[in-house]
Design an enzyme around this catalytic site. Structure first.
Site, PDB file in Angstrom:
ATOM      1  N   HIS A  52       0.863  -1.192  -0.110  1.00  0.00           N
ATOM      2  CA  HIS A  52      -0.016  -0.025   0.076  1.00  0.00           C
ATOM      3  C   HIS A  52       0.808   1.270  -0.112  1.00  0.00           C
ATOM      4  O   HIS A  52       0.867   1.992  -0.832  1.00  0.00           O
ATOM      5  CB  HIS A  52      -1.014   0.093   1.163  1.00  0.00           C
ATOM      6  CG  HIS A  52      -1.491   1.289   1.422  1.00  0.00           C
ATOM      7  ND1 HIS A  52      -2.493   1.914   0.516  1.00  0.00           N
ATOM      8  CD2 HIS A  52      -1.712   2.106   2.512  1.00  0.00           C
ATOM      9  CE1 HIS A  52      -2.991   3.073   1.037  1.00  0.00           C
ATOM     10  NE2 HIS A  52      -2.489   3.265   2.325  1.00  0.00           N
ATOM     11  N   HIS A  76       3.676   7.191   5.391  1.00  0.00           N
ATOM     12  CA  HIS A  76       2.499   7.781   5.750  1.00  0.00           C
ATOM     13  C   HIS A  76       1.661   6.971   6.690  1.00  0.00           C
ATOM     14  O   HIS A  76       0.817   7.717   7.406  1.00  0.00           O
ATOM     15  CB  HIS A  76       1.773   8.165   4.395  1.00  0.00           C
ATOM     16  CG  HIS A  76       0.807   6.963   3.896  1.00  0.00           C
ATOM     17  ND1 HIS A  76       1.060   6.162   2.885  1.00  0.00           N
ATOM     18  CD2 HIS A  76      -0.323   6.902   4.036  1.00  0.00           C
ATOM     19  CE1 HIS A  76       0.113   5.300   2.778  1.00  0.00           C
ATOM     20  NE2 HIS A  76      -0.731   5.756   3.338  1.00  0.00           N
ATOM     21  N   GLU A  80       0.412   5.940  12.602  1.00  0.00           N
ATOM     22  CA  GLU A  80      -0.845   5.460  12.535  1.00  0.00           C
ATOM     23  C   GLU A  80      -1.033   3.847  12.965  1.00  0.00           C
ATOM     24  O   GLU A  80      -1.520   3.591  14.078  1.00  0.00           O
ATOM     25  CB  GLU A  80      -2.065   5.646  11.376  1.00  0.00           C
ATOM     26  CG  GLU A  80      -3.297   5.650  11.964  1.00  0.00           C
ATOM     27  CD  GLU A  80      -3.958   6.275  12.755  1.00  0.00           C
ATOM     28  OE1 GLU A  80      -3.280   7.430  13.187  1.00  0.00           O
ATOM     29  OE2 GLU A  80      -5.267   5.929  13.048  1.00  0.00           O
ATOM     30  N   ASP A  81      -0.362   3.175  12.193  1.00  0.00           N
ATOM     31  CA  ASP A  81      -0.474   1.531  12.325  1.00  0.00           C
ATOM     32  C   ASP A  81       0.592   0.959  12.741  1.00  0.00           C
ATOM     33  O   ASP A  81       0.549  -0.363  12.956  1.00  0.00           O
ATOM     34  CB  ASP A  81      -0.849   1.208  10.854  1.00  0.00           C
ATOM     35  CG  ASP A  81      -2.173   1.684  10.136  1.00  0.00           C
ATOM     36  OD1 ASP A  81      -2.889   2.028  11.308  1.00  0.00           O
ATOM     37  OD2 ASP A  81      -2.338   1.752   9.200  1.00  0.00           O
ATOM     38  N   ASP A 143      -3.207   8.621  -1.351  1.00  0.00           N
ATOM     39  CA  ASP A 143      -3.456   7.496  -0.153  1.00  0.00           C
ATOM     40  C   ASP A 143      -4.884   7.266  -0.890  1.00  0.00           C
ATOM     41  O   ASP A 143      -5.198   5.878  -0.784  1.00  0.00           O
ATOM     42  CB  ASP A 143      -3.239   8.090   1.159  1.00  0.00           C
ATOM     43  CG  ASP A 143      -3.862   7.039   2.176  1.00  0.00           C
ATOM     44  OD1 ASP A 143      -3.676   5.808   2.032  1.00  0.00           O
ATOM     45  OD2 ASP A 143      -4.533   7.368   3.038  1.00  0.00           O
ATOM     46  N   ASP A 264     -22.485  13.709 -27.060  1.00  0.00           N
ATOM     47  CA  ASP A 264     -21.118  13.962 -27.039  1.00  0.00           C
ATOM     48  C   ASP A 264     -20.158  13.279 -26.247  1.00  0.00           C
ATOM     49  O   ASP A 264     -19.873  13.551 -24.879  1.00  0.00           O
ATOM     50  CB  ASP A 264     -20.853  15.503 -26.935  1.00  0.00           C
ATOM     51  CG  ASP A 264     -21.760  15.856 -25.612  1.00  0.00           C
ATOM     52  OD1 ASP A 264     -22.655  15.111 -25.362  1.00  0.00           O
ATOM     53  OD2 ASP A 264     -21.599  17.023 -25.193  1.00  0.00           O
TER      54      ASP A 264
HETATM   55 MN    MN Z   1      -2.735   4.569   3.832  1.00  0.00          MN
END
Ligand code: MN
Length: 736
Positions: A52, A76, A80-81, A143, A264
């Site tokens: 990812h 990134h 957070e993870d 992201d 169109d």
């Molecule tokens: Mn992410």
């Protein structure tokens, strides 16, 4: 399946393609760091988690961003993870990278639980406001794009939710940043989950007709190419494409057509070296095909607010099939595809990567834009640079927009006065804070209330930043603390009175009190004391008015005494009761050369104290007062006969009554508009005498509101307040 290592090599290759001098050692280090920290984490599709951030970095590289952006993209999700921290990243990769990663993390933590349309613009603004560095929002968009590309492995509920957010928040942001290519992909991916049936239908039909489409496009392409070669226009690239599914979907809806009826479907592009070639190509196209009138747009001369430049024209090809042609230079094309990100590339050559002055070019670019849309765009970016607003969340996820520097007190009162009045504590992001804590963008604010709360303290009025909170606190004191207010108000009134050399006994006699009360606009002395106590009126102002009134009363008494004697004498003669006293003008006006004359305010322009005014002597109805800017008072329209009847009128100093005036408000119609307008009016303490509205055929709501205000400054405040309501386009004072 592509291995992780292969993906990384591909990333390096992409970067090398546009930035030979990128910091490959650090990029590699970031990749290794992220891979180790994400460890055995897996994505829902069964691939290792590191794919990812790698893919996000790949998208960022395709936007041609700088090394720090690539590094931050790789890292990134680390804060957070994983067990990685800001400090650790700052130590290894520098403070700038750490700040960008931290910024992305904060945006990731924003929870969008609302679906209300009015909240969306706030959310978009908040994301800008939270992205101190424009690279934060670019990485966040990358992201989101990768997450949308891999959304098929999520649950249907999550798919719908993310698709909705993407459509409402991220696609418009990409559009604002001029990133057309990303915007289209985000829209198509969202449509896939929001209306799968329609999306499949469009895709299938496009697929079925793809041979036919290809034939048509290559025919046009070779025709145009041949002509450009003939004319010797160098380095031209011509290509056609079928419009993207979401754009077809929107056309079907807007025009209520089926897919087969949308004609169109095609857009062609001609890319050339110079601006003058663009106009040459335009001539060629209009010569080859019949242009549709009114469809030509010159965004080269007048760029769109998001920096987009191009010539657009729609022409009719063989078999009457219309198609759009966009003509632009290669540079303009890069900006059309990558927007702000494309500018980044140009900046790199000139200055050191990142750092101060990052916004300089955006600012310069934006300041050259002039239309209203551009202003809107500038404003949304400016929040970031000169912030005057702060956006915070309720625990439910609603975004509340407060003035910069706002505190939990402002927050509580913006939710409801009952919340503010019973507030006993405040939590920000789960931590207890003081009432004077300054709120930051993205804070989640929770207010603890208790039925046994003491209520607001007078200090809160100083702590609160919003006028809304202050006025609600004042109202509370007015209502809840009447006894206390009366005592406090009376004390300060009496001391002020004494200061003016007057005594209470002078104003309480029954023949004096009623006119005194009328003069200060209160029903009773207690009411006046209460108002002084809660701060609705100052003691000094009240005393000044009372002193004036006492002066007038004593003068009037002298006059009356004389006239009563005369009348009594007359009555004795004729045996009739005395005629009623002629009422004096009480409208706070001085009419030059006339005293005690009848004055009325013209209905056409409803002047209020502070306006420049002029008077007209009517036949039999006294002096009619107009605003100087009223068309009916225009000196050019005066007839010779009328000329002498226009006279000078000025406001006297003791103006204090309320004056009725009218407003015209033009808005884009939406739900709750009336509620918002009436809330604004009541927050300005304005009483409304009438309110009419009608909706025009083109979706505008026009309100005619008659209100009472005390003067022009007050009116100005009211007008400004109404103007701030979302959807309001114009607030005016009708005249003539
Ligand atoms: Mn992410």
């Amino acid at each position: 399946m592509v291995s992780v290592e292969e993906r990384y090599e591909h990333l390096e290759k992409t970067i090398r393609g546009y930035n030979i001098s990128a910091d490959f050692a650090q990029i590699k280090a970031a990749y290794v760091y992220a891979r180790e920290h994400h460890g055995a984490q897996m994505r829902r599709d069964g691939t290792p988690y590191i794919t990812h951030p790698l893919q996000v970095a790949q998208i960022v590289a395709e936007m041609r961003l700088d090394s720090e952006s690539i590094i931050a993209a790789l890292l990134h999700d680390c804060i957070e993870d994983t067990d990685s921290t800001y400090e650790d990243i700052a130590k290894r990769f520098g403070v700038t990278v750490a700040d960008v990663v931290d910024g992305v993390t904060k945006l990731t933590r924003v929870k969008y639980s609302t679906m209300e349309e009015e909240q969306m613009e706030n959310l978009r603004k908040m994301l800008f406001a939270m992205s101190r560095d424009i690279r934060v929002i670019l990485i966040k968009i990358a992201d989101r794009l990768h997450n949308m590309r891999t959304m098929e492995y999520q649950t249907p509920a999550k798919q719908k939710k993310k698709a909705f957010e993407t459509m409402e928040i991220y696609a418009p942001i990409a559009h604002r940043l001029g990133m057309q290519k990303v915007k289209w992909e985000l829209e198509d991916l969202s449509l896939k989950y929001l209306d799968p049936v329609a999306y499949d239908d469009i895709c299938k039909k496009l697929e079925a007709a793809s041979d036919e489409h290809d034939q048509f496009m290559s025919a046009v392409q070779s025709e145009v190419n041949a002509r450009l070669e003939e004319l010797g226009i160098p380095h031209a690239t011509v290509y056609g494409r079928v419009k993207h599914p979401y754009s077809i979907y929107r056309k079907m809806y807007a025009q209520e057509k089926t897919m087969d009826e949308v004609y169109d479907l095609f857009a062609f592009r001609v890319l050339v070296d110079t601006v003058s070639d663009c106009y040459n190509v335009l001539g060629v196209i209009h010569d080859l095909y019949k242009p549709i009138l009114g469809r030509f747009k010159d965004y080269i001369a007048t760029p769109k607010p998001n920096m987009y430049q191009s010539l657009h024209t729609t022409v009719i090809g063989e078999e009457g099939i219309p198609f759009e042609v966009q003509i632009r230079t290669y540079d303009m094309h890069a900006i059309a595809e990558y927007g702000v990100a494309a500018h980044w590339k140009y900046k790199q050559g000139i200055k050191k990567e990142g750092g101060e002055g990052t916004y300089e070019w955006i600012r310069r670019l934006l300041e050259n834009q002039e239309d209203a849309d551009a202003e809107e765009f500038i404003h949304s970016l400016k929040i970031d640079m000169f912030s005057d607003e702060v956006f915070v969340f309720t625990p439910r996820g609603d975004v509340i927009n407060l003035p910069a520097g706002a505190t939990p007190i402002d927050f509580a009162y913006s939710i409801h006065s009952a919340i503010g009045n019973t507030m006993v504590g405040a939590k920000v992001n789960g931590r207890m804070v003081g009432f004077d804590y300054q709120l930051h963008n993205g804070d989640i604010v929770e207010i603890n209330t208790s039925p046994s709360a003491h209520g607001p303290s007078r200090d809160w009025m100083k702590t609160a930043k919003s006028s809304e909170a202050r006025s609600k606190i004042r109202q509370w004191f007015k209502r809840e603390r009447r006894e206390e207010n009366i005592a406090q108000g009376r004390a300060s009134f009496e001391s002020e009175l004494k200061h003016a050399g007057l005594s209470l006994s002078q104003i309480t006699p029954p023949n004096v009190l009623p006119s005194i009360l009328k003069r200060v606009s209160f029903q009773s002395l207690d009411e006046m004391y209460a108002a002084i106590g809660y701060g609705g009126c100052t003691a000094l102002k009240a005393v000044n008015r009372i002193r004036d009134e006492l002066l007038q009363i004593s003068r009037a008494a002298a006059v009356e005494k004389a006239s009563q004697e005369a009348a009594a004498a007359k009555e004795a003669q004729e045996g009739r009761p005395p005629a009623p006293q002629k009422s004096k003008s009480e409208k706070g006006l001085i009419v030059e050369g006339l005293s005690n004359c009848l004055v009325k305010f013209s209905k056409c322009c409803t002047p209020v104290p502070g306006d420049a005014i002029v008077g007209f002597i009517t036949r039999g109805y006294g002096v009619s007062v107009h605003r100087k800017d009223c068309p009916n008072a225009d000196p050019d329209r005066r007839t010779a006969a009328e000329q002498g009847r226009w006279i000078k009128v000025t406001w006297s100093d003791d103006v204090y009554e309320s004056y009725t005036t009218s407003l015209e408000v033009v808005c884009k119609d939406r739900n709750n508009l009336l509620v918002d307008i009436s809330t604004a009016l009541s927050s300005c303490k304005v009483s409304v005498t009438s309110l009419n509205s009608h909706i025009t055929t083109d979706g505008f709501a026009i309100f005619h509101i008659a209100i009472s205000v005390s003067n022009a400054a007050h009116l100005d405040q009211v007008m400004r307040k109404i103007h701030q309501i979302s959807g309001v386009m114009k607030v005016g004072r009708p005249a003539g």
